[in-house]
Motif scaffolding. Structure first.
Motif, PDB file in Angstrom:
ATOM      1  N   MET A   1      14.086  -0.703   0.854  1.00 45.24           N
ATOM      2  CA  MET A   1      13.375  -0.325  -0.352  1.00 45.24           C
ATOM      3  C   MET A   1      11.877  -0.394  -0.065  1.00 45.24           C
ATOM      4  O   MET A   1      11.358  -1.438   0.352  1.00 45.24           O
ATOM      5  CB  MET A   1      13.733  -1.253  -1.516  1.00 45.24           C
ATOM      6  N   VAL A   2      11.188   0.740  -0.279  1.00 47.45           N
ATOM      7  CA  VAL A   2       9.769   0.836   0.055  1.00 47.45           C
ATOM      8  C   VAL A   2       8.967   1.167  -1.201  1.00 47.45           C
ATOM      9  O   VAL A   2       9.304   2.108  -1.927  1.00 47.45           O
ATOM     10  CB  VAL A   2       9.517   1.932   1.119  1.00 47.45           C
ATOM     11  N   ASP A   3       7.933   0.387  -1.454  1.00 42.76           N
ATOM     12  CA  ASP A   3       7.013   0.642  -2.555  1.00 42.76           C
ATOM     13  C   ASP A   3       6.056   1.752  -2.118  1.00 42.76           C
ATOM     14  O   ASP A   3       5.266   1.569  -1.186  1.00 42.76           O
ATOM     15  CB  ASP A   3       6.241  -0.638  -2.884  1.00 42.76           C
ATOM     16  N   LYS A   4       6.115   2.911  -2.775  1.00 43.86           N
ATOM     17  CA  LYS A   4       5.279   4.033  -2.378  1.00 43.86           C
ATOM     18  C   LYS A   4       3.794   3.761  -2.595  1.00 43.86           C
ATOM     19  O   LYS A   4       2.938   4.410  -1.979  1.00 43.86           O
ATOM     20  CB  LYS A   4       5.679   5.294  -3.151  1.00 43.86           C
ATOM     21  N   GLU A   5       3.463   2.815  -3.487  1.00 44.62           N
ATOM     22  CA  GLU A   5       2.061   2.532  -3.788  1.00 44.62           C
ATOM     23  C   GLU A   5       1.474   1.480  -2.855  1.00 44.62           C
ATOM     24  O   GLU A   5       0.385   1.646  -2.315  1.00 44.62           O
ATOM     25  CB  GLU A   5       1.921   2.100  -5.247  1.00 44.62           C
ATOM     26  N   THR A   6       2.201   0.372  -2.655  1.00 49.17           N
ATOM     27  CA  THR A   6       1.674  -0.712  -1.810  1.00 49.17           C
ATOM     28  C   THR A   6       2.238  -0.669  -0.394  1.00 49.17           C
ATOM     29  O   THR A   6       1.720  -1.348   0.495  1.00 49.17           O
ATOM     30  CB  THR A   6       2.014  -2.074  -2.420  1.00 49.17           C
TER      31      THR A   6
ATOM     32  N   PRO B   1      14.691  -4.810   3.428  1.00 53.30           N
ATOM     33  CA  PRO B   1      16.059  -4.295   3.453  1.00 53.30           C
ATOM     34  C   PRO B   1      16.749  -4.579   2.127  1.00 53.30           C
ATOM     35  O   PRO B   1      16.646  -5.696   1.587  1.00 53.30           O
ATOM     36  CB  PRO B   1      16.716  -5.074   4.599  1.00 53.30           C
ATOM     37  N   VAL B   2      17.422  -3.595   1.579  1.00 52.96           N
ATOM     38  CA  VAL B   2      18.079  -3.762   0.282  1.00 52.96           C
ATOM     39  C   VAL B   2      19.075  -4.910   0.329  1.00 52.96           C
ATOM     40  O   VAL B   2      19.201  -5.689  -0.621  1.00 52.96           O
ATOM     41  CB  VAL B   2      18.767  -2.444  -0.133  1.00 52.96           C
ATOM     42  N   THR B   3      19.765  -5.046   1.456  1.00 53.66           N
ATOM     43  CA  THR B   3      20.790  -6.085   1.560  1.00 53.66           C
ATOM     44  C   THR B   3      20.199  -7.481   1.765  1.00 53.66           C
ATOM     45  O   THR B   3      20.942  -8.453   1.850  1.00 53.66           O
ATOM     46  CB  THR B   3      21.764  -5.750   2.698  1.00 53.66           C
ATOM     47  N   SER B   4      18.877  -7.584   1.840  1.00 56.86           N
ATOM     48  CA  SER B   4      18.257  -8.916   1.862  1.00 56.86           C
ATOM     49  C   SER B   4      18.115  -9.469   0.452  1.00 56.86           C
ATOM     50  O   SER B   4      17.964 -10.676   0.262  1.00 56.86           O
ATOM     51  CB  SER B   4      16.885  -8.861   2.543  1.00 56.86           C
ATOM     52  N   PHE B   5      18.174  -8.579  -0.572  1.00 56.74           N
ATOM     53  CA  PHE B   5      18.088  -9.065  -1.962  1.00 56.74           C
ATOM     54  C   PHE B   5      19.261  -8.587  -2.819  1.00 56.74           C
ATOM     55  O   PHE B   5      19.304  -8.839  -4.013  1.00 56.74           O
ATOM     56  CB  PHE B   5      16.756  -8.660  -2.604  1.00 56.74           C
ATOM     57  N   LEU B   6      20.222  -7.904  -2.197  1.00 54.05           N
ATOM     58  CA  LEU B   6      21.433  -7.479  -2.897  1.00 54.05           C
ATOM     59  C   LEU B   6      22.628  -7.812  -2.015  1.00 54.05           C
ATOM     60  O   LEU B   6      22.709  -7.353  -0.876  1.00 54.05           O
ATOM     61  CB  LEU B   6      21.380  -5.977  -3.173  1.00 54.05           C
ATOM     62  N   ASN B   7      23.540  -8.618  -2.534  1.00 52.87           N
ATOM     63  CA  ASN B   7      24.712  -9.042  -1.767  1.00 52.87           C
ATOM     64  C   ASN B   7      25.698  -7.874  -1.698  1.00 52.87           C
ATOM     65  O   ASN B   7      26.575  -7.724  -2.547  1.00 52.87           O
ATOM     66  CB  ASN B   7      25.355 -10.265  -2.429  1.00 52.87           C
ATOM     67  N   ALA B   8      25.529  -7.051  -0.667  1.00 56.36           N
ATOM     68  CA  ALA B   8      26.292  -5.798  -0.581  1.00 56.36           C
ATOM     69  C   ALA B   8      27.779  -6.045  -0.363  1.00 56.36           C
ATOM     70  O   ALA B   8      28.622  -5.316  -0.912  1.00 56.36           O
ATOM     71  CB  ALA B   8      25.728  -4.924   0.533  1.00 56.36           C
TER      72      ALA B   8
ATOM     73  N   PRO C   1      11.150  -6.839  -3.269  1.00 57.95           N
ATOM     74  CA  PRO C   1       9.713  -6.575  -3.188  1.00 57.95           C
ATOM     75  C   PRO C   1       8.985  -7.017  -4.456  1.00 57.95           C
ATOM     76  O   PRO C   1       9.571  -7.064  -5.547  1.00 57.95           O
ATOM     77  CB  PRO C   1       9.657  -5.052  -3.005  1.00 57.95           C
ATOM     78  N   THR C   2       7.724  -7.319  -4.341  1.00 57.56           N
ATOM     79  CA  THR C   2       6.930  -7.938  -5.407  1.00 57.56           C
ATOM     80  C   THR C   2       7.053  -7.214  -6.737  1.00 57.56           C
ATOM     81  O   THR C   2       7.269  -7.841  -7.780  1.00 57.56           O
ATOM     82  CB  THR C   2       5.447  -7.989  -4.994  1.00 57.56           C
ATOM     83  N   HIS C   3       6.916  -5.919  -6.742  1.00 58.13           N
ATOM     84  CA  HIS C   3       6.888  -5.161  -7.993  1.00 58.13           C
ATOM     85  C   HIS C   3       8.235  -4.541  -8.351  1.00 58.13           C
ATOM     86  O   HIS C   3       8.326  -3.807  -9.339  1.00 58.13           O
ATOM     87  CB  HIS C   3       5.821  -4.067  -7.905  1.00 58.13           C
ATOM     88  N   PHE C   4       9.254  -4.823  -7.562  1.00 53.12           N
ATOM     89  CA  PHE C   4      10.575  -4.254  -7.812  1.00 53.12           C
ATOM     90  C   PHE C   4      11.277  -5.053  -8.899  1.00 53.12           C
ATOM     91  O   PHE C   4      11.229  -6.292  -8.922  1.00 53.12           O
ATOM     92  CB  PHE C   4      11.407  -4.275  -6.531  1.00 53.12           C
TER      93      PHE C   4
ATOM     94  N   ARG D   1       8.440  11.431  -8.394  1.00 51.10           N
ATOM     95  CA  ARG D   1       7.543  10.482  -9.068  1.00 51.10           C
ATOM     96  C   ARG D   1       8.085   9.067  -9.070  1.00 51.10           C
ATOM     97  O   ARG D   1       7.370   8.121  -9.414  1.00 51.10           O
ATOM     98  CB  ARG D   1       7.270  10.951 -10.508  1.00 51.10           C
ATOM     99  N   ASP D   2       9.321   8.897  -8.715  1.00 55.56           N
ATOM    100  CA  ASP D   2       9.917   7.560  -8.586  1.00 55.56           C
ATOM    101  C   ASP D   2       9.044   6.709  -7.661  1.00 55.56           C
ATOM    102  O   ASP D   2       8.720   7.107  -6.538  1.00 55.56           O
ATOM    103  CB  ASP D   2      11.322   7.714  -8.002  1.00 55.56           C
ATOM    104  N   ARG D   3       8.643   5.507  -8.131  1.00 53.42           N
ATOM    105  CA  ARG D   3       7.761   4.656  -7.326  1.00 53.42           C
ATOM    106  C   ARG D   3       8.446   4.148  -6.068  1.00 53.42           C
ATOM    107  O   ARG D   3       7.778   3.830  -5.069  1.00 53.42           O
ATOM    108  CB  ARG D   3       7.284   3.468  -8.167  1.00 53.42           C
ATOM    109  N   TRP D   4       9.778   4.104  -6.080  1.00 57.26           N
ATOM    110  CA  TRP D   4      10.498   3.437  -4.994  1.00 57.26           C
ATOM    111  C   TRP D   4      11.212   4.436  -4.097  1.00 57.26           C
ATOM    112  O   TRP D   4      11.940   5.305  -4.576  1.00 57.26           O
ATOM    113  CB  TRP D   4      11.491   2.425  -5.568  1.00 57.26           C
ATOM    114  N   ASN D   5      10.965   4.310  -2.806  1.00 62.38           N
ATOM    115  CA  ASN D   5      11.654   5.129  -1.815  1.00 62.38           C
ATOM    116  C   ASN D   5      12.794   4.329  -1.217  1.00 62.38           C
ATOM    117  O   ASN D   5      12.578   3.267  -0.620  1.00 62.38           O
ATOM    118  CB  ASN D   5      10.683   5.558  -0.703  1.00 62.38           C
ATOM    119  N   PHE D   6      13.996   4.831  -1.398  1.00 60.15           N
ATOM    120  CA  PHE D   6      15.190   4.212  -0.826  1.00 60.15           C
ATOM    121  C   PHE D   6      15.334   4.770   0.587  1.00 60.15           C
ATOM    122  O   PHE D   6      16.077   5.718   0.822  1.00 60.15           O
ATOM    123  CB  PHE D   6      16.390   4.569  -1.704  1.00 60.15           C
TER     124      PHE D   6
END
Length: 702
Positions: A427-432, A437-444, A482-485, A522-527
């Motif tokens: 998960m990448v913040d397009k602004e900052t 990794p998504v699986t570091s904060f989501l128990n896949a 991520p901070t703003h997610f 326009r989605d702030r988050w790039n998967f």
């Protein structure tokens, strides 16, 4: 210090966990049977109904002899062996063992004629085991497919596929090494007519389960087909929601107007050949300014609404040092790069006769990729954050359930063998530009098990959506995101991907507009999905993988597994020869030669300007020298030259020894030295003619 919302979200996740416990118990009471959707004649599968091939190790599978197969193929091409042998027999097939040795996973096999073969499948046993452990099983068995899936032991038997591949032409405007299809080298042109293209696309949507929401036009270089734009438009017309082009980008870089036309016709993705950061990192493709071409292609395509997926052929000793640089390039440009596709080299096409020495030195596996990403970028743990791409099929099953029995198409389902492809989502913040990794904060792992239980219960749309919301929330850790997610961002991502609630995030169908494209962007988050797709060659071939291929080729002889077509028994060589358009000579007489960029020739660009972020420290200014230090050839062409030189040296040495034997043993005296009195070579060709001959050899010679 965490933001206050993170603590509120933590409370929500705990509450979701408690609510899930109650919901799940109630949901399992009186489960509904799996319904038969409009796009299939068989019901949706429950999790326990999904069959699996034999996994783990040691295990035995069916494979091919790397020496028998080319011989049999040549006999078929020469008319000495009937084609029926591929339909009714098992030519070249041998048993193979998948074993562990010295901390690596190997495939070993023995041919009674050609002896022993072995190759590396993974350098990390924990990684390999993890991929196979989380594999959810095969998709619905293919049906209504008898006329298209009919290729003997190479037949695809399971799944709806993911991307239908259509080679528009075997002509190419480059001369790459490696090239799995040996473009420009086979001595004839195989190019689909307009009627061929329509027939292949029409046939594909007759198979059940009705699938392949994506179609990829490939080649050769598809953009040099006169029907490329028409093919894109027709694919959208008949219902493919995602139309792609596998391209080297030259035409898109040269001509912004061509990009605009392709986008208007419906091109959604460009699978862009992309081997590294900087012209030096692309030097092995023998185009002088290839990286500049890539940057211009990205600029032109993106500005016209086409998304770009860099496709990287990774070869140990050639460009494996580029993995981290390419990932960093994607992280630096999150608005432009939503996906990376790394493809470890397959020794086929020009490289089928690779020497054992070069194969061992250049072999690169999916486990290499996971470790290189970690070691070169610090991102991800191989056995935690990487999953087989078939892992997503559990979520696709949920989407099929939510969309109900009246949906025209099944959800995209990447149900391939766990040894075929892997991925890590970031998960990448397009602004900052912060990323994790998504699986570091989501128990896949646990989320997939929760979703499988929702699928097995087979409730209606909204109970299934509520269940998914609870499952996502309870498996989400806000403190590691991520901070703003936010948790709501996670929910939106699922909804945007699967279209569950019906909310519009920008249309993707054939009536989509630039406004729709901009809305989705326009989605702030790039998967960012970092994928690895490992195509087989004759040294690691496994028929269990072929059977559930998700990227079949549409051909004049039916739909064939990607690996069976390009490697395996080599259906490509046979079918292209069967349906040859013209010999090279005849084609040139009627159409002339197309431009080929090889031998260091540069592409003429109107501009080198671009708006991409390009850090100076990741640009490569020198080619990788690993193989030079080992004294190992880099390409098939170099191997041939070395073999020829070695043979000439051996002949010269034999001649010298024979002369010494005659002189010192037989006491024969050497004859008088011959003196050449006049030149016997023909007069030099005019400069223009010599240049033309060099181009011919450089483009089509061995």
């Amino acid at each position: 210090m965490h933001k206050p919302i993170k603590y509120a979200e933590k409370v929500l996740t705990v509450a979701a966990g408690a609510a899930w416990t109650v919901f799940d118990k109630l949901n399992q009471i009186g489960q509904h049977p799996g319904f038969v959707p409009k796009w299939s004649e068989k019901p949706l599968l429950k999790s326990w109904e999904k069959v699996k091939p034999q996994l783990g190790w040691p295990r035995q599978t069916d494979s091919l002899c790397p020496r028998c197969v080319p011989e049999i193929r040549q006999q078929i091409l020469d008319g000495k062996t009937p084609l029926d042998v591929l339909y009714n027999g098992k030519p070249g097939e041998i048993k193979a063992q998948v074993i562990e040795r010295d901390g690596k996973i190997l495939m070993v096999k023995d041919c009674p004629i050609h002896g022993h073969f072995e190759d590396v499948m993974a350098i990390d046993t924990a990684f390999f085991k993890h991929l196979e452990d989380v594999f959810p099983g095969r998709d619905i068995r293919a049906h209504n497919d008898a006329t298209l899936h009919k290729h003997g032991s190479s037949t695809i038997t399971h799944g709806r596929g993911s991307v239908l591949t259509v080679d528009l032409t075997n002509r190419c405007n480059m001369m790459c090494d490696p090239c799995f299809m040996d473009a420009n080298q086979v001595g004839f042109v195989h190019e689909l007519s307009w009627e061929d293209i329509k027939t292949l696309l029409d046939n594909a949507i007759t198979i059940k389960p009705k699938r392949q929401m994506s179609v990829q036009f490939s080649g050769g270089e598809p953009t040099i087909s006169p029907f490329f734009l028409d093919a894109v438009a027709y694919a959208r017309e008949v219902g493919y929601s995602s139309v792609q082009a596998a391209t080297n980008g030259i035409e898109f870089a040269k001509n912004p107007e061509f990009c605009r036309q392709a986008a208007e016709k419906g091109l959604r993705y460009a699978y862009l050949q992309f081997d590294g950061i900087g012209n030096a990192a692309n030097e092995h493709r023998k185009v002088g300014n290839l990286f500049d071409v890539k940057l211009r292609a990205i600029e032109n395509l993106y500005s016209n609404g086409v998304d770009i997926i860099p496709v990287i052929t990774i070869i140990n000793g050639i460009n494996n040092e580029q993995v981290g640089r390419i990932v960093q390039f994607a992280l630096d440009n999150p608005k432009r790069i939503p996906f990376l596709s790394f493809q470890p080299v397959s020794f086929t096409g020009r490289d089928e006769a690779v020497t054992d020495e070069r194969r061992a030195a250049q072999r690169y596996t999916l486990s290499h990729l996971a470790h290189d990403v970690k070691n070169q970028t610090g991102l991800g743990e191989p056995a935690r954050d990487w999953f087989p791409i078939s892992f997503m099929s559990t979520f696709s099953d949920w989407s099929d359930l939510v969309h109900g029995p009246q949906a025209d198409w099944g959800q995209l389902s990447c149900g391939c063998h766990p040894n075929c492809g892997v991925g890590m989502a970031v998960m990448v913040d397009k602004e900052t530009r912060e990323s994790a990794p998504v699986t570091s904060f989501l128990n896949a792992d646990r989320l997939a098990k929760d979703v499988a239980r929702l699928n097995d219960a087979a409730r209606s749309k909204w109970p299934s959506i509520v269940g998914m919301g609870l499952a996502v929330a309870r498996n989400y850790d806000p403190f590691k995101a991520p901070t703003h997610f936010k948790l709501s961002d996670m929910m939106k991502k699922f909804d945007k991907t699967f279209g569950a609630t019906g909310k519009s995030y920008g249309k993707v169908g054939k009536d989509r507009t630039m406004e729709d494209i901009e809305k989705r962007r326009r989605d702030r988050w790039n998967f960012l999905f970092i994928a690895g797709m490992w195509f087989q060659d004759l040294f690691n071939y496994d028929f269990r993988r072929t059977e559930q291929c998700i990227i079949p080729y549409a051909t004049q002889e039916g739909e064939i597994s990607f690996c069976a077509y390009n490697t395996g028994v080599g259906w490509r060589n046979i079918i292209e020869k069967m349906h040859m358009t013209a010999t090279l000579t005849k084609w040139y007489e009627e159409h002339g030669k197309h431009e080929i960029f090889a031998g260091g020739k540069s592409v003429q660009l109107n501009s080198r300007d671009h708006s991409l972020v390009l850090r100076e420290e990741i640009v490569t200014n020198e080619i990788q020298h690993d193989l030079d230090k080992l004294g190992i050839a880099k390409t098939a062409r170099e191997e041939k030259i070395r073999a020829r030189d070695a043979k000439l040296k051996e002949q010269a040495e034999n001649q010298r020894m024979a002369q010494l034997y005659k002189q010192h043993v037989l006491k024969e005296q050497p004859g008088p030295e011959l003196v050449q009195l006049m030149p016997i070579a023909p007069a030099p060709a005019p400069a223009a003619k010599r240049e033309e001959e060099r181009e011919e050899v450089g483009s089509f010679g061995d």
